[in-house]
Motif scaffolding. Structure first.
Motif, PDB file in Angstrom:
ATOM      1  N   PRO A 275       0.793  -1.248   0.000  1.00  0.00           N
ATOM      2  CA  PRO A 275       0.000   0.000   0.000  1.00  0.00           C
ATOM      3  C   PRO A 275       0.815   1.282   0.000  1.00  0.00           C
ATOM      4  N   LEU A 276       2.101   1.225   0.404  1.00  0.00           N
ATOM      5  CA  LEU A 276       2.890   2.445   0.535  1.00  0.00           C
ATOM      6  C   LEU A 276       3.971   2.591  -0.527  1.00  0.00           C
ATOM      7  N   GLU A 277       4.545   1.480  -0.979  1.00  0.00           N
ATOM      8  CA  GLU A 277       5.694   1.559  -1.871  1.00  0.00           C
ATOM      9  C   GLU A 277       5.574   0.537  -2.997  1.00  0.00           C
ATOM     10  N   VAL A 278       6.421   0.725  -4.000  1.00  0.00           N
ATOM     11  CA  VAL A 278       6.486  -0.212  -5.118  1.00  0.00           C
ATOM     12  C   VAL A 278       7.946  -0.371  -5.514  1.00  0.00           C
ATOM     13  N   ALA A 279       8.338  -1.602  -5.791  1.00  0.00           N
ATOM     14  CA  ALA A 279       9.681  -1.896  -6.289  1.00  0.00           C
ATOM     15  C   ALA A 279       9.562  -2.398  -7.720  1.00  0.00           C
ATOM     16  N   VAL A 280      10.458  -1.934  -8.562  1.00  0.00           N
ATOM     17  CA  VAL A 280      10.466  -2.313  -9.972  1.00  0.00           C
ATOM     18  C   VAL A 280      11.805  -2.949 -10.290  1.00  0.00           C
ATOM     19  N   GLN A 281      11.758  -4.072 -11.007  1.00  0.00           N
ATOM     20  CA  GLN A 281      12.970  -4.704 -11.520  1.00  0.00           C
ATOM     21  C   GLN A 281      12.844  -4.842 -13.028  1.00  0.00           C
ATOM     22  N   ILE A 282      13.973  -4.706 -13.724  1.00  0.00           N
ATOM     23  CA  ILE A 282      13.977  -4.861 -15.168  1.00  0.00           C
ATOM     24  C   ILE A 282      15.189  -5.683 -15.568  1.00  0.00           C
ATOM     25  N   PHE A 283      14.976  -6.673 -16.440  1.00  0.00           N
ATOM     26  CA  PHE A 283      16.055  -7.442 -17.049  1.00  0.00           C
ATOM     27  C   PHE A 283      16.158  -6.989 -18.498  1.00  0.00           C
ATOM     28  N   PHE A 313       6.153   4.353 -14.684  1.00  0.00           N
ATOM     29  CA  PHE A 313       7.511   3.840 -14.842  1.00  0.00           C
ATOM     30  C   PHE A 313       7.983   3.942 -16.295  1.00  0.00           C
ATOM     31  N   LEU A 314       7.137   3.571 -17.244  1.00  0.00           N
ATOM     32  CA  LEU A 314       7.517   3.643 -18.655  1.00  0.00           C
ATOM     33  C   LEU A 314       7.854   5.076 -19.047  1.00  0.00           C
ATOM     34  N   LEU A 315       7.113   6.029 -18.512  1.00  0.00           N
ATOM     35  CA  LEU A 315       7.362   7.437 -18.841  1.00  0.00           C
ATOM     36  C   LEU A 315       8.765   7.847 -18.410  1.00  0.00           C
ATOM     37  N   GLN A 316       9.133   7.520 -17.165  1.00  0.00           N
ATOM     38  CA  GLN A 316      10.434   7.941 -16.664  1.00  0.00           C
ATOM     39  C   GLN A 316      11.576   7.144 -17.275  1.00  0.00           C
ATOM     40  N   LEU A 317      11.341   5.892 -17.627  1.00  0.00           N
ATOM     41  CA  LEU A 317      12.410   5.044 -18.131  1.00  0.00           C
ATOM     42  C   LEU A 317      12.767   5.337 -19.578  1.00  0.00           C
ATOM     43  N   TYR A 318      11.751   5.568 -20.425  1.00  0.00           N
ATOM     44  CA  TYR A 318      12.007   5.614 -21.860  1.00  0.00           C
ATOM     45  C   TYR A 318      11.841   6.983 -22.505  1.00  0.00           C
ATOM     46  N   ALA A 319      11.027   7.872 -21.920  1.00  0.00           N
ATOM     47  CA  ALA A 319      10.665   9.094 -22.646  1.00  0.00           C
ATOM     48  C   ALA A 319      11.878   9.943 -22.994  1.00  0.00           C
ATOM     49  N   GLY A 320      12.898   9.950 -22.169  1.00  0.00           N
ATOM     50  CA  GLY A 320      14.080  10.755 -22.467  1.00  0.00           C
ATOM     51  C   GLY A 320      15.255   9.938 -22.948  1.00  0.00           C
ATOM     52  N   GLY A 321      15.008   8.672 -23.326  1.00  0.00           N
ATOM     53  CA  GLY A 321      16.091   7.777 -23.700  1.00  0.00           C
ATOM     54  C   GLY A 321      16.530   7.926 -25.145  1.00  0.00           C
ATOM     55  N   GLU A 322      17.579   7.180 -25.480  1.00  0.00           N
ATOM     56  CA  GLU A 322      18.103   7.171 -26.830  1.00  0.00           C
ATOM     57  C   GLU A 322      17.533   5.986 -27.598  1.00  0.00           C
ATOM     58  N   ALA A 323      17.615   6.073 -28.913  1.00  0.00           N
ATOM     59  CA  ALA A 323      16.992   5.059 -29.772  1.00  0.00           C
ATOM     60  C   ALA A 323      17.555   3.670 -29.504  1.00  0.00           C
ATOM     61  N   ASP A 324      18.880   3.560 -29.304  1.00  0.00           N
ATOM     62  CA  ASP A 324      19.470   2.232 -29.152  1.00  0.00           C
ATOM     63  C   ASP A 324      19.182   1.606 -27.792  1.00  0.00           C
ATOM     64  N   SER A 325      18.587   2.361 -26.867  1.00  0.00           N
ATOM     65  CA  SER A 325      18.234   1.806 -25.560  1.00  0.00           C
ATOM     66  C   SER A 325      16.809   1.267 -25.520  1.00  0.00           C
ATOM     67  N   ILE A 326      16.065   1.447 -26.599  1.00  0.00           N
ATOM     68  CA  ILE A 326      14.671   0.996 -26.653  1.00  0.00           C
ATOM     69  C   ILE A 326      14.601  -0.298 -27.462  1.00  0.00           C
ATOM     70  N   PRO A 327      14.151  -1.404 -26.863  1.00  0.00           N
ATOM     71  CA  PRO A 327      14.103  -2.680 -27.583  1.00  0.00           C
ATOM     72  C   PRO A 327      12.843  -2.799 -28.441  1.00  0.00           C
TER      73      PRO A 327
END
Length: 664
Positions: A275-283, A313-327
């Motif tokens: 209810p208070l927090e969220v943890a995100v993992q990405i491989f 999460f998707l907004l913060q992870l990818y919106a400012g990223g570079e093309a080669d970092s997006i699969p």
């Protein structure tokens, strides 16, 4: 379309609720501001009217953090855009610009190492590092352990002998005409001495990047083919070398097990929530193999479920990223509400189609379950660490409030310290703690200009005067600036936020009654009467308040006293580092005054190159001559001047108790 704003008031959300029907139904982005004009929350909506209306219901029906946000706010404004993709882009831009306190902020649960290749250099270098990404560098990872990726790179340099040395080693080898050890043992093609051309070295770098990017099979097949061809030609020495190269590739690949049989490029994301927090993992999976792993934690800010958390999460992870970092493929536990919008935005950034989907079965579902277990373990570990930490910080701030009889808990604390050595090179520091945690991005250094000799009291008066005069000036300018977004605490010329424009809840000075009185006098002269001041004396750790004969004595076990000590010690450390740097530079400059042909520009270049007096003393004539503009004759004169200064009997040391630089 310019933003539309509601009226301001301090009476609660209903006092600034927009008029019925005034909110448009088009897509848009909205901002909530507090009474001082600071943006505290940014959001987007497919239709602004129903979304904004949901904030102005009975506060008791809102999520606790949302209720706090709407009661803290004093106004709301919105901007209409043409498409949902534009809304997504504008939301990201505003979150990055304003850093709103009530938006979800995913924080790294640790500092992850990257494998970086400086492709922007003439001779690119491979290295392992941490921290923010830089332009002109290609990154792989991040990885869970630096030692693991270093081992992999060490193995691969046998097959891809690209440069891995520092700039200093590279330049030194080029000057003496001999490669370093890596060049002799076959782990570098030695471009420093011209054994390969820039084009040939670039080809090696490209092959290395392709291999790390997941294109492993073509290299294995090519080396196998060359090995068999060399064997048939009875060139057994070359065949043996290729056999060892093949073994090196296989050893590197063993560290990266195949998890997706179809060789897919995908980011696999999973969440663990409470209810208070969220943890995100990405491989990060490239070519079917796990190439990196990373984790974040964040506070939950509203009642939104997994889909809304994925959206943030998707907004913060990818919106400012570079093309080669997006699969090509992003696997998530639940589709965000506007998955099509994200796919359109990311496809445009990547230059080819990106698909966001939820795996249902097979290898991808199994892998996501593994990622989810990692997220669950990360959340448990984070909560275990934070439980005592958060409780302790809250208790410390409450103890300070009670002991100093403050009206509010001092969420922002600024501490000032003056450092000098017998009245020379007098400097001061300002450090900032918010919610009991350091905010290093808001630290400031001061060089004392209006005080002659050693006078800590007058120096403290100058520092406090300069800092809070700046506060008043910036607040005055921000109140006079009117932009299309309303009153903002930003520079009217550049639009950048003014970090000096926010008042602290408590000012701490390093010292006793004289320093406290000087700081209070500075505030009184500026007409500031709503900022609390205290001083912390070093010897007895007594807390002094303005105009009081007796100090406030906090128990030695007090968390409040411990926090004040941490703030004071951090200010002292920051001031000492600044003083040490300026002192070292001054000593070097005075030492080099009589060196013929060494002017101010060359002295500064010399200081920038070596960074400290100690490193200059240890440098050889050849190393000094490598500095741009310094020839061999001048380098010899510099070395003689340093040696002569050392032989006079003067030495420099650091007092470990105070941190001061001392001469003897």
């Amino acid at each position: 379309m310019p933003p539309t704003r509601s009226s301001r008031s301090a009476r609660g959300p209903l006092s600034y609720r927009p008029e019925p029907g005034s909110i448009p139904t088009q897509p848009g982005v909205y901002r909530f501001r507090d009474a001082k004009g600071r943006v505290i929350y940014v959001g987007k909506a497919k239709s602004l009217r129903p979304r904004l209306s949901s904030y102005f219901q009975d506060v008791g029906n809102l999520h606790q953090r949302t209720a706090t946000m709407v009661t803290t706010a004093a106004s709301v404004e919105w901007t209409v855009v043409n498409t949902e993709v534009e809304a997504l882009q504008l939301e990201y831009s505003w979150i990055k610009e304003f850093d709103p306190r009530f938006n979800v902020k995913y924080r790294d649960d640790k500092s992850y190492p990257w494998l970086a290749v400086t492709v922007g250099d003439e001779f690119p270098r491979v290295m392992v590092g941490r921290g923010a990404k830089r332009k002109g560098t290609r990154y792989f990872g991040p990885y869970s352990h630096a030692w693991a990726i270093r081992e992999t790179v060490d193995v691969l340099l046998r097959v891809f002998p690209m440069r891995s040395c520092s700039n200093g080693v590279f330049k030194r080898s080029a000057q003496i005409g001999r490669p370093c050890l890596l060049g002799y043992i076959g782990k570098c093609s030695a471009p420093c001495v011209g054994q390969v051309s820039p084009e040939e070295h670039r080809a090696i770098v490209d092959d290395f990047c392709d291999f790390m990017g997941g294109q492993t099979r073509p290299f294995v097949r090519r080396i196998e083919k060359e090995m068999y061809a060399a064997s048939e030609a009875e060139d057994y020495e070359r065949a043996a070398r290729l056999r060892d190269d093949l073994g090196a590739l296989e050893k590197a690949l063993e560290k990266q097990a195949v998890v997706l049989g179809d060789g897919a490029d995908a980011d696999v994301i999973a969440l663990a929530e409470d209810p208070l927090e969220v943890a995100v993992q990405i491989f990060y999976v490239r070519g079917g193999r796990i190439r990196g792993q990373r984790g974040w934690v964040a506070d939950r800010v509203d009642e939104g479920g997994t889909a809304e958390l994925v959206d943030d999460f998707l907004l913060q992870l990818y919106a400012g990223g570079e093309a080669d970092s997006i699969p090509r493929e992003i696997l998530v536990p639940a589709l965000p509400p506007d998955a099509d919008t994200y796919e359109a935005l990311l496809s445009d950034l990547r230059g080819s189609r990106v698909q966001i989907r939820v795996p249902q079965r097979g290898d991808k579902k199994t892998l996501q379950d593994t990622v989810a277990r990692n997220a669950g373990q990360a959340l448990v570990l984070h909560k275990t660490k934070r439980a005592s930490d958060l409780t302790t910080r809250n208790r410390a701030l409450e103890e300070i409030q009670l002991a100093l009889e403050l009206d509010e808990v001092p969420l922002r604390i600024e501490c000032y310290d003056v450092s000098n050595l017998q009245g020379t090179e007098v400097v001061a520091s300002m450090v900032v703690f918010e919610d009991g945690l350091v905010r290093k991005g808001e630290y400031r250094r001061f060089v004392i200009k209006g005080v002659e000799g050693q006078n800590d009291v007058a120096s403290m008066h100058e520092v406090i005067t300069r800092r809070f005069r700046r506060l008043l000036d910036e607040q005055a300018r921000s109140q006079q600036v009117s932009t299309e977004s309303g009153p903002m605490l930003v520079d009217p010329e550049t639009g950048r936020p003014r970090k000096f424009a926010y008042a602290p809840g408590l000012v701490v000075v390093d010292g006793g009654p004289p320093q406290v009185a000087a700081a209070q006098q500075a505030l009184d002269e500026l007409g500031i009467d709503d900022i609390a001041i205290c001083g912390l004396a070093k010897r007895l750790e007594e807390v002094w308040l303005p105009g009081q004969e007796d100090p406030v004595i906090l128990p030695r076990s007090s968390e409040g006293l411990y926090l004040l000590q941490r703030v004071r010690d951090e200010a002292h450390r920051f001031a000492i580092n600044h003083h040490r740097s300026r002192r070292s530079k001054t000593m070097v400059e005075s030492m080099l005054d009589d060196v013929p042909g060494l002017g101010e520009v060359r002295r500064k270049t010399l200081l920038k190159h070596f960074g400290s007096l100690k490193k200059l003393r240890l440098a050889t004539v050849e190393e000094i001559a490598m500095v741009p503009g310094i020839g061999e004759r001048t380098a010899t004169a510099i070395k003689d001047a340093v040696a002569q200064a050392s032989s006079t009997g003067k030495t420099v040391s650091v007092n470990t108790a105070t941190g001061e630089i001392e001469e003897s």
